[in-house]
Design an enzyme around this catalytic site. Structure first.
Site, short mmCIF file in Angstrom:
data_model
loop_
_atom_site.label_atom_id
_atom_site.label_comp_id
_atom_site.label_asym_id
_atom_site.label_seq_id
_atom_site.Cartn_x
_atom_site.Cartn_y
_atom_site.Cartn_z
N SER A 671 -14.98 6.95 25.55
CA SER A 671 -14.95 5.49 25.59
C SER A 671 -15.73 4.90 24.42
O SER A 671 -15.37 5.10 23.26
CB SER A 671 -15.48 5.00 26.94
OG SER A 671 -15.17 3.63 27.15
N ASP A 744 -4.14 4.50 30.49
CA ASP A 744 -5.50 3.96 30.49
C ASP A 744 -5.48 2.47 30.81
O ASP A 744 -4.81 1.69 30.14
CB ASP A 744 -6.13 4.19 29.10
CG ASP A 744 -7.62 3.93 29.08
OD1 ASP A 744 -8.12 3.18 29.94
OD2 ASP A 744 -8.30 4.48 28.18
N HIS A 778 -8.48 5.95 32.35
CA HIS A 778 -9.60 6.04 31.42
C HIS A 778 -10.39 7.34 31.59
O HIS A 778 -10.83 7.94 30.62
CB HIS A 778 -10.52 4.83 31.62
CG HIS A 778 -11.52 4.64 30.53
ND1 HIS A 778 -11.16 4.50 29.21
CD2 HIS A 778 -12.88 4.57 30.55
CE1 HIS A 778 -12.22 4.34 28.47
NE2 HIS A 778 -13.29 4.38 29.24
#
Length: 807
Positions: A671, A744, A778
């Site tokens: 991330s 995602d 994610h």
């Protein structure tokens, strides 16, 4: 049943992603298909999950809930609806499915009698307890809606309540009423699912309001057209009902509605209902949709209209909505409410003496009264069980300053007394969190005994965390340490046993000993092991060395990280190393440099953890400090410069340890850590390669802010450009592995972020590999996806890090 048009859309979308995945594979030397890491890693990843302990409401029963370690990809790939920022499993009337519950055991801590709840492995909730511990509910998420099951905690087999199908789309569907004999549930409402017609009913039109500034962050899975609105309304609508636990009778009441919040008054006579209403939005998720909040009785009759919020698509960045917010029952009154109202129009840029006012409503027909004012934004409210003491908080976003006040509930309108003021980023000065408990009628209050409250904290220090439990006399500030982790061990307070203060549970572990669950009786001076957690990696992790490394960057900011050396390490070896980090913002350098590590914990590896690389012969420098120091508004002005200094300091520190080859250090992150990784490869030549998972690389795609950046692209275009590694892709001359979930839904990290960076690198002759994990979001959940991710990481490091880097 899901309509065919939607299924076709999903298939086309996944086909496009599959093409991108295939393109990435064809650009590399490796073959296609699912890959797996070494058997050592695979066997640890797929090993049965460890049980999760929890205590019943009164602390008399220990619950051990075991779930499977990872779901099969088929579970992750189940068809689902992307509506209003949610992912809805239309078949089960719930959110996306996850791991199955394998077993639940309940242990009576008074006599050690243990009862295994007879359930088959399925998508069960954990026990939903009655506050008096006489019964618990379970929700089984299955086709056709959630099933409600009830059980005696000691002996009985759970029994399904007939005639109940739960709607879990907008939140928890089951709660016990204060009498602890009945339950309030949200059931599926009657109706037919809207079917998309072959021809749209019209174009999709959106209109701005001239002069209205509506700056919103980048969200995904939003409503796209009028049909989506109808489907969201269909799945979000529920019917309230009361279930009698003894007889199983079900009594629906009121009209079906989109119940987004249902809270019962402490005396059980009234409800605070929040109902989501139109107009919906194509630019913000459901939590920003209009809500109508009312007080109602159990016949469904509305006794008072409290507030109807407007569509929150114009809330200032870092601000709050105008009007009443955070409405809740006073825990120590029969049916009184409190709420907060912004005095600055919800805009943190407006200068006002008080950001918020907090009001109370003592009766449904009464006039609201001002309770207190806050200079900063009002925070949480905690009620002591004695009915008088209340702790209230406020927080200043700009300086990260928190204040806690004590107030007397019997003296409304009087000024409170400041208990403390501190920086929320000061880990060493963290007093801990207050311990709460549930009363026998189900209210959640701060635990209080003989005028003392209790605090549990991490105990951060320059030597690492040393968790503790304190008693606290709020009026005088006097504290007494009741428990602290023993030297050389990491021990965390888990909860009190029973109603007293001398017995409690702790989780105890050390670098070499796996975690144990221990019953401590301070009065008797005894420690009794209740459970030892089996760790499938224990054979290897016992051989892994762990060092807390402290160092400074060139401007004097203190830094630290945890260095792990693999089981194969021998004195004198110069190891290849993976540096794993995540940038964090701090307003003060002194806070940035504090140690937040846990050097005495037993090493646990699970899921797609980067720590598995230890089993492939790599050292891992974990949670390497990556501070971005500065004021909230301008810290990112020097983002690139600061991550460069951070990385240089870390490499110097690793070199100084004498066991790391500085030419074989890779950098990686997930991330925002992936964003950092790409930036470091673009702006330094410190690393031999990088691994970036689920990152965002072009900040112009998040133009209304990201992470803690509150300026828009149009306010600071040069900052957005400088921070975007996509804009500097021509400078990335080290090999970069990009891994991304093809589905995602995290704000800002669209899959296209990795796709476009890969294309940019390819266009400049860079060495890159792009791996899209089908159906993953994610974080990666499916067993096949996790194994493949670890295989990709291992192969990339073997190819680009173990080899001698060209000079």
């Amino acid at each position: 049943m899901l309509d065919s048009v939607w299924l076709r859309r999903s298939f086309v979308s996944m086909s496009l992603l599959a093409c991108a995945f295939a393109q990435a594979q064809n650009s590399s030397a490796s073959g296609s298909g699912w890959q797996e890491p070494s058997n050592v890693i695979k066997n640890i990843v797929v090993a049965p999950g460890m049980p999760r302990p929890s205590l019943s409401p009164q602390g008399n029963l220990l619950v051990m809930t075991t779930r499977e370690s990872l779901p099969d990809l088929a579970v992750v790939a189940r068809p689902h609806l992307k509506l209003a920022g949610m992912r809805i499993d239309g078949g089960t009337w719930s959110r996306q499915l996850s791991t199955k519950t394998v077993s639940i055991t309940i242990r009576n801590l008074a006599n050690d009698n243990t009862h295994t709840v007879p359930i088959e492995a399925d998508h069960w909730s954990g026990p939903i307890w009655s506050a008096d511990e006489r019964a618990f509910a379970l929700v089984r998420t299955t086709e056709g809606g959630g099933e409600l099951w009830l059980a005696d905690p000691y002996t009985a087999t759970p029994k399904k309540v007939a005639g109940v199908r739960l709607n879990q789309v907008l939140g928890g569907a089951v709660q016990w009423l204060p009498d602890q004999q009945r339950l309030l549930v949200r059931m599926i409402a009657a109706g037919e699912r809207p079917v998309r017609g072959p021809v749209p009913s019209g174009p999709i039109v959106q209109q701005t309001t001239s002069g209205l500034v509506a700056q919103v962050r980048t969200y995904q899975d939003l409503l796209k057209d009028p049909h989506d609105e109808k489907v969201f309304e269909y799945y979000g609508t529920s019917q309230l009902a009361v279930v009698d636990a003894a007889s199983g009778s079900v009594k629906p009441f009121g009209q079906p509605a989109m119940h987004s919040g249902v809270s019962v008054s402490p005396d059980g006579t009234l409800m605070l209902l929040s109902v989501t209403e139109r107009p919906f939005s194509f630019v913000v998720p459901a939590r920003s949709f209009p809500r109508r909040t009312v007080i109602a009785d159990f016949d469904g009759k509305v006794l008072r209209e409290l507030h109807t919020s407007r569509l929150a698509d114009a809330v200032p960045i870092g601000g709050v909505q105008k009007g009443p917010r955070r409405m809740a029952w006073l825990a120590t009154a029969q049916h009184a409410l409190y709420w907060t109202e912004a005095q600055d129009d919800g805009n943190p840029k407006n200068k006002v003496p008080h950001r918020d006012h907090v009001f109370v409503l003592l009766e449904p027909t009464a006039t609201p009264r001002l309770w207190y004012k806050t200079e900063f934004r009002a925070g949480g409210v905690q009620f002591s069980g004695d009915g008088k003491l209340v702790l209230t908080g406020e927080m200043d976003r700009k300086t990260r300053t928190e204040r806690i006040w004590r107030r007397d509930m019997s003296k409304l309108g009087e000024s409170g007394k400041l208990v403390y003021e501190r920086s929320t980023q000061d880990a060493y000065g963290d007093p801990g969190r207050t311990i709460s408990e549930r009363t026998l009628d189900g209210r959640s209050v701060v635990r209080s005994r003989d005028g003392k409250l209790f605090l549990s904290g991490n105990g951060a220090s320059p030597q690492g965390n040393r968790p503790f439990l304190d008693s606290w006399v709020v009026e005088t500030g006097q504290k007494e340490r009741l428990f602290e982790a023993a030297d050389g061990r990491h021990e965390t307070f888990m909860g009190f046993v029973g109603s007293g203060t001398s017995e409690y549970l702790v989780r105890s572990e050390s670098r070499k000993q796996p975690p144990q669950l221990i019953h401590v009786d301070k009065q008797a001076g005894s420690r009794r092991v209740l459970h030892t957690f089996e760790n499938p990696a224990a054979k290897w992790t016992k051989l892994i060395q762990k060092r807390l490394v402290r160092y400074e960057r060139q401007d004097g900011v203190p830094m630290n990280g945890t260095l792990y050396l693999p089981p194969s390490y021998k004195e004198g070896d110069k190891l290849p190393c993976l540096l794993w980090a995540y940038p964090r913002e701090y307003t003060k350098a002194s806070d940035a440099g504090q140690v937040r590590a846990t050097p005495n914990r037993f090493l646990t590896m699970r899921g797609s953890s980067h720590l598995f690389m230890l089993l492939e012969g790599y050292a891992v420098f974990d949670n390497a400090s990556m501070p971005i120091v500065g004021s909230r508004r301008t810290a990112n002005n020097t983002f690139v410069e600061q991550v460069r200094m951070n990385a240089s300091a870390a490499i110097n520190a690793l070199t100084g340890e004498g066991c790391i080859d500085p030419t074989k250090i890779a950098v990686a992150g997930h991330s925002y850590g992936a964003f950092m990784t790409a930036n470091l490869l673009a702006h330094t030549d410190l690393f031999c390669c990088g691994i970036a998972r689920s990152g965002a690389y072009n900040r112009t795609l998040t133009p209304f802010g990201f992470q803690n950046e509150e300026r828009t692209y149009w306010e600071a275009p040069e900052i957005y450009f400088a921070m975007s590694p996509f804009m500097h892709a021509n400078k990335i001359n080290e090999p970069l592995l990009l891994i991304h979930g093809s589905d995602d839904n995290n704000s800002g990290t669209f899959p296209i972020q990795s796709q476009r960076l890969f294309v940019a690198l390819k266009g400049h002759g860079g060495n890159a590999r792009l791996c899209f994990l089908p159906f993953e979001s994610h974080g990666y959940r499916g067993r096949q996806s996790v194994l493949h991710c670890l295989a990709e990481m291992t192969q990339w490091l073997d190819q680009h890090c173990k080899r001698k880097r060209p000079q």
